[in-house]
Motif scaffolding. Structure first.
Motif, PDB file in Angstrom:
ATOM      1  N   TYR A 190       5.554  -9.489   9.916  1.00  0.00           N
ATOM      2  CA  TYR A 190       7.000  -9.691  10.020  1.00  0.00           C
ATOM      3  C   TYR A 190       7.400 -10.761  11.021  1.00  0.00           C
ATOM      4  O   TYR A 190       8.592 -11.027  11.177  1.00  0.00           O
ATOM      5  CB  TYR A 190       7.679  -8.330  10.280  1.00  0.00           C
ATOM      6  N   ASP A 217      -3.671  -3.115   8.091  1.00  0.00           N
ATOM      7  CA  ASP A 217      -2.223  -3.139   8.351  1.00  0.00           C
ATOM      8  C   ASP A 217      -1.943  -2.094   9.441  1.00  0.00           C
ATOM      9  O   ASP A 217      -2.637  -1.081   9.524  1.00  0.00           O
ATOM     10  CB  ASP A 217      -1.526  -2.742   7.043  1.00  0.00           C
ATOM     11  N   ILE A 218      -0.918  -2.309  10.259  1.00  0.00           N
ATOM     12  CA  ILE A 218      -0.630  -1.336  11.329  1.00  0.00           C
ATOM     13  C   ILE A 218      -0.132  -0.002  10.777  1.00  0.00           C
ATOM     14  O   ILE A 218      -0.221   1.036  11.452  1.00  0.00           O
ATOM     15  CB  ILE A 218       0.362  -1.901  12.376  1.00  0.00           C
ATOM     16  N   HIS A 219       0.352  -0.015   9.532  1.00  0.00           N
ATOM     17  CA  HIS A 219       0.830   1.237   8.926  1.00  0.00           C
ATOM     18  C   HIS A 219      -0.295   1.924   8.132  1.00  0.00           C
ATOM     19  O   HIS A 219      -1.207   1.255   7.634  1.00  0.00           O
ATOM     20  CB  HIS A 219       2.018   0.945   8.004  1.00  0.00           C
ATOM     21  N   GLY A 240       1.705  -6.027   5.256  1.00  0.00           N
ATOM     22  CA  GLY A 240       2.767  -6.248   6.228  1.00  0.00           C
ATOM     23  C   GLY A 240       2.573  -7.546   6.993  1.00  0.00           C
ATOM     24  O   GLY A 240       1.576  -8.263   6.827  1.00  0.00           O
ATOM     25  N   ASP A 271       0.822  -7.239  10.356  1.00  0.00           N
ATOM     26  CA  ASP A 271       1.708  -6.600  11.341  1.00  0.00           C
ATOM     27  C   ASP A 271       0.922  -5.909  12.445  1.00  0.00           C
ATOM     28  O   ASP A 271       1.511  -5.363  13.383  1.00  0.00           O
ATOM     29  CB  ASP A 271       2.696  -5.641  10.659  1.00  0.00           C
ATOM     30  N   HIS A 275       0.766  -1.257   0.000  1.00  0.00           N
ATOM     31  CA  HIS A 275       0.000   0.000   0.000  1.00  0.00           C
ATOM     32  C   HIS A 275       0.790   1.296   0.000  1.00  0.00           C
ATOM     33  O   HIS A 275       0.196   2.364  -0.120  1.00  0.00           O
ATOM     34  CB  HIS A 275      -0.995  -0.003   1.183  1.00  0.00           C
TER      35      HIS A 275
HETATM   36 ZN    ZN Z   1       2.612  -2.508   7.691  1.00  0.00          ZN
END
Ligand code: ZN
Ligand code: ZLS
Ligand code: CA
Length: 375
Positions: A303, A176-178, A301, A264, A140
């Motif tokens: 990880y 996503d956390i971002h 994400g 993530d 993204h």
């Molecule tokens: Zn992310």
């Protein structure tokens, strides 16, 4: 209601390229395409591959990448190799750096994951599927002329452009956390795509996604940003997710939904700081599915590899409307899941820095913004 379980079946198709797990960002880099292969092996072991159409993506041609990206950027990506030292000025211009290195097969990798997302959008457009999945997609952050945050081409924007060929309105949701900055930016000025991102905000990559950023011009009120703090748990997350999504579905009435399922945001992620369980994360998929609108499920994400595979396997089962056994079947990568060998990663005892008051304020502000959107 959705937690009761929706037993109605959906036609699901799933895109997978057997080579994808071999792409390698480089030593120490947190982004590992191998997690896609781990997910696939787990799906196979659970027998889930037999319950959906498994398709191999065609590499997306250059001219299709250029429907969003600038020609000179795509020309650069095609010609970049780790052996050929590129001009430092050019690398800087396209933001090719530590986060986004040039690795072997980079361009093919881009064509593969974008080809899968666009192929998935075509399956939805044709009506052959009502849910289409590409766990290698969801990158993204990529911009028109710039790589960013492990992302080179924006498969999500390309897939949404494909969906817009036959649909009036598309909803994009990003867990996503971002912050989903690349997708938001691409559609910031239009009322045909609504973007909703839930993310860690404050001293965190990429730094955008303020609650006051709501879109501009024709797109005003068609971007929503839900800024969150560390340690958010399943209950707090759904205290926001469900009413916000319910209101968006009611008011915006999208013809199709794209859900970026970045893993993530799970508890224990190597880069993340949220505290969601696999079940809590998958509840987002279950909830979106309950609206019975054509849906594209993408990765992103993630990880801590074992949790990524757990999460996307569980979410594939949710898409199919089947239950999976908590104890994992034996398979090639079973060793990654020691010592529990279970599919559900539990949350930890970390502190939830999101207070009830902050959640209430965010919820009220966002719901208020949605009401300003007139369709
Ligand atoms: Zn992310
Ligand atoms: O949403 O925070 C940053 C940018 C920097 C710090 C890191 N250095 C290397 C570059 C400058 C400000 N970048 C983030 C990007 C996160 C992208 C998330 C993608 C997505 O999940 C969608 C797929 C970041 N966080 C952590 C790292 N970069 C990072 C950690 C460790 C390493 C190794 C390889 C490379 C350099 C050393 C690297 C990046
Ligand atoms: Ca997000």
């Amino acid at each position: 209601l959705s937690s009761v379980g929706d037993v109605a079946k959906r036609r699901v198709c799933y895109f997978y390229e057997p080579e994808v797990g071999n792409y390698y960002y480089g030593q120490g880099h947190p982004m590992k395409p191998h997690r896609i292969r781990m997910t696939h092996a787990l799906l196979q072991a659970y027998g889930l591959l037999d319950r959906m159409r498994v398709l191999r993506p065609s590499p997306l041609p250059e001219c299709d990448l250029c429907r969003f990206h600038a020609d000179d950027y795509i020309t650069f990506l095609r010609s970049a190799t780790p052996d050929k030292v590129s001009d430092a000025h050019v690398l800087r211009r396209f933001n090719v750096c530590d986060d986004c290195p040039v690795f072997y097969g980079l361009f093919e990798f881009c064509q593969t994951y974008a080809g899968a997302s666009v192929g998935a959008a075509k399956e939805l457009n044709s009506g052959r599927a009502n849910i289409a999945i590409n766990w290698s997609g969801g990158l993204h952050h990529a911009k028109r002329s710039e790589a960013s945050g492990f992302c080179y081409v924006n498969d999500i924007v390309l897939a949404i452009l494909k969906l817009l060929e036959i649909h009036d309105r598309i909803l994009y949701v990003d867990i996503d956390i971002h912050h989903g900055d690349g997708v938001e930016e691409a559609f910031y000025l239009t009322d045909r795509v609504m973007t909703v991102s839930f993310h860690k905000f404050g001293d965190y990559f990429p730094g955008t996604g303020d609650i006051r950023d709501i879109g501009y011009d024709n797109g005003k009120h068609y971007s929503l940003n839900v800024p969150l703090d560390e340690g958010i748990d399943d209950e707090s997350y759904h205290y926001l997710f469900k009413p916000i999504i319910a209101k968006v579905m009611e008011v915006f009435k999208p013809a199709a939904v794209v859900l970026q399922c970045g893993a993530d945001s799970l508890s224990g992620d190597r880069l993340g700081c949220f505290n969601l369980s696999v079940k809590g994360h998958a509840e987002c998929v279950k909830y979106m599915r309950s609206f019975n609108v054509p849906m594209l499920l993408l990765g992103g994400g993630g990880y801590t590899l074992r949790n990524v595979a757990r999460c996307w396997c569980y979410e594939t089962a949710v898409a199919l409307g089947v239950e999976v056994e908590e104890n994992m079947p034996d398979h090639e990568y079973i060793g990654y899941f020691a010592p529990e060998f279970n599919v559900n990663a539990a949350p930890s005892n970390m502190e939830n820095k999101n207070s009830r008051k902050s959640l209430d304020d965010i919820r009220a502000k966002i719901l208020d913004n949605i009401l300003k959107l007139q369709h």
